[in-house]
Enzyme design. Structure first.
Site, PDB file in Angstrom:
ATOM      1  N   GLY A  34       9.573  19.399 -29.851  1.00 12.08           N
ATOM      2  CA  GLY A  34      10.838  19.833 -31.212  1.00 12.08           C
ATOM      3  C   GLY A  34      11.927  19.968 -29.776  1.00 12.08           C
ATOM      4  CE  LYS A  37       5.949  21.776 -24.021  1.00 15.02           C
ATOM      5  NZ  LYS A  37       7.225  20.679 -24.971  1.00 15.02           N
ATOM      6  CG  ASP A  82      10.175  14.613 -24.331  1.00 14.67           C
ATOM      7  OD1 ASP A  82      10.877  14.133 -23.875  1.00 14.67           O
ATOM      8  OD2 ASP A  82      10.277  15.814 -23.574  1.00 14.67           O
ATOM      9  CG  ASP A 129       7.517  19.800 -20.802  1.00 17.44           C
ATOM     10  OD1 ASP A 129       7.711  18.629 -19.799  1.00 17.44           O
ATOM     11  OD2 ASP A 129       8.379  20.151 -22.002  1.00 17.44           O
ATOM     12  CD  GLU A 161       6.680  17.226 -22.127  1.00 16.00           C
ATOM     13  OE1 GLU A 161       5.744  18.033 -23.529  1.00 16.00           O
ATOM     14  OE2 GLU A 161       7.637  17.263 -23.495  1.00 16.00           O
ATOM     15  CE  LYS A 182      10.967  16.737 -26.620  1.00 14.80           C
ATOM     16  NZ  LYS A 182      11.447  18.020 -25.996  1.00 14.80           N
ATOM     17  CE  LYS A 231       9.555  23.700 -22.222  1.00 13.60           C
ATOM     18  NZ  LYS A 231       9.398  22.035 -22.112  1.00 13.60           N
ATOM     19  CB  SER A 289       7.012  25.304 -26.301  1.00 10.52           C
ATOM     20  OG  SER A 289       7.666  24.528 -25.550  1.00 10.52           O
TER      21      SER A 289
END
Ligand code: OSB
Ligand code: MG
Length: 382
Positions: free
Chosen positions: A294, A164, A242, A192, A217, A266, A166, A138
């Site tokens: 995570g 991934k 998420d 995400d 996400e 998670k 952000k 990530s």
């Protein structure tokens, strides 16, 4: 029979190698709440509460979790004879709303304690089936697309199975395009947003459909399901939830409403392993792939995530990067590593977590600690 006789809460401070920025904030240094649970039989394990310093991912923080554990949750467990770790979730959840991350730190610790006492790995106790789990990385928001591209290219070279990135308004389409152009079409890529958009921005988000992402996400509100369903009806790219999935019922609602097609599990966010496993099972039944997310965990929290990710329906790479991606030095030995095929080894042949805590290092990073026993925590809730 499980009986937790002693609980130590401890806050440590662990510096990240580089700041990690998501749409709602940036972490330079991780404040981490660790628990140490000791069984009447003498076995002891560490567990980790995944709450952050600030309530910018979920409402919980290190401080609210400390309070919840000391004041309401630990008194329900300490000194009590428990038939097994699977009864802990209900014990902690009845008439105490929320505080999932605080509950999870205790509940997951109880699973590890049971595994440790029985001499089996946490993975086998949970029903895990795999010896190696695929890993994704990530990547936090960067100042410019080129910086993100450089990190993504390095991650692919290191063997990561999923990249991934952000995103947030103003740092999204151009960044994803740059990474896709640099990596080529065959690399598993996703974005995400950590709830940075509204449904009014649907047309903008639909531009992401051009990049062949495996998923987007949590684009919308952190507790939303209905608007995600409306977005998913227009969007080709699968939506992964998420933040919105905080319980088994919320996962069932997501499936019913078609708010997304993939779930990031998670265990901390959903109150522990019992619920994480139930969500895993419901998703497997509905043909919804899951993967393990995570929370910038230390090597202790990572042990729990790796064990969970060894269950069969964790069919997509998890955010399970090795220790060195986050920390100058992790607090466990051995540190978590990844092979050059992007796989993390599940320590299924050692009892409990499969890693030991570096006590000296942990002590040196400790900001405060508090010990609770059945006798000291008789206040509170029956
Ligand atoms: O949304 O998954 C998230 C980090 C902080 C807050 C939220 C998230 C993340 C990550 C990091 O994506 C995943 C990791 O621990 O590597
Ligand atoms: Mg996320």
């Amino acid at each position: 029979m499980l009986c937790i006789d002693r609980l130590i809460l401890r806050e440590i401070r662990l510096a990240l190698r580089e700041p990690f920025r998501i749409s709602s904030g940036v972490v330079h240094e991780r404040r981490i709440l660790l628990l140490e649970l000791t069984d009447r039989g003498g076995a002891s394990v560490m567990s980790e509460c995944v709450a952050f310093d600030l309530p910018n991912y979920s409402p919980e923080t290190v401080d609210t979790a400390w309070l919840a554990i000391r004041q309401w949750l630990a008194p329900r467990l300490l000194g009590r004879e428990l038939a097994g770790p699977d009864v802990v979730h209900a014990l902690l959840d009845t008439n105490i709303r929320g505080h999932n991350m605080a509950k999870a730190a205790l509940e997951m610790g109880a699973w590890a304690l049971a595994a440790e006492s029985a001499g089996v790995s946490l993975s086998s106790l949970l029903g895990g089936t795999r010896d190696r789990v695929p890993t994704g990385i990530s990547l936090g928001i960067q100042g410019e697309p080129a910086a993100l591209v450089a990190r993504a290219e390095a991650a692919v070279a290191a063997g990561y199975r999923k990249i991934k990135v952000k995103i947030r308004p103003g740092q999204d389409i151009d960044y994803v395009r740059a990474v896709r152009d640099a990596l080529g079409a065959s690399i598993g890529l996703m974005a995400d947003a950590n709830s940075a958009y509204t449904l009014e921005e649907a047309a903008h988000l639909l531009q992401l459909d051009a990049f062949g992402l495996i998923m987007v996400e949590q684009p919308l509100g952190d507790d939303d399901l209905v608007r995600h369903a409306a977005l998913q009806r227009q969007m080709k790219t699968p939506i992964c939830l998420d933040e919105s999935i905080t319980s088994l019922a919320r996962a069932e609602d997501m499936i019913e409403l078609k708010s997304g097609r993939i779930v990031n599990i998670k265990p901390g966010r959903v109150g522990g392993f019992t619920t994480a496993k139930a969500i895993h099972d419901v998703c497997a039944g509905a043909g919804i792939p899951v993967w393990c997310g995570g929370m910038l965990e230390s090597g202790i929290g990572r042990a729990y995530n790796v064990a969970l990710a060894s269950l069969p329906n964790f069919s997509l790479p998890g955010d399970l990067s090795p220790s060195a991606r986050y920390w100058f030095r992790d607090i466990v030995t051995p540190e978590w590593t990844m092979d050059d095929e992007g796989m993390v080894h599940v320590p299924r042949d050692s009892a409990g977590l499969g890693v030991a805590v570096d006590r000296e290092l942990m002590e040196s990073l400790t900001l405060r600690s508090e010990e609770l026993t059945a006798a000291s925590s008789m206040v509170g809730v029956a």
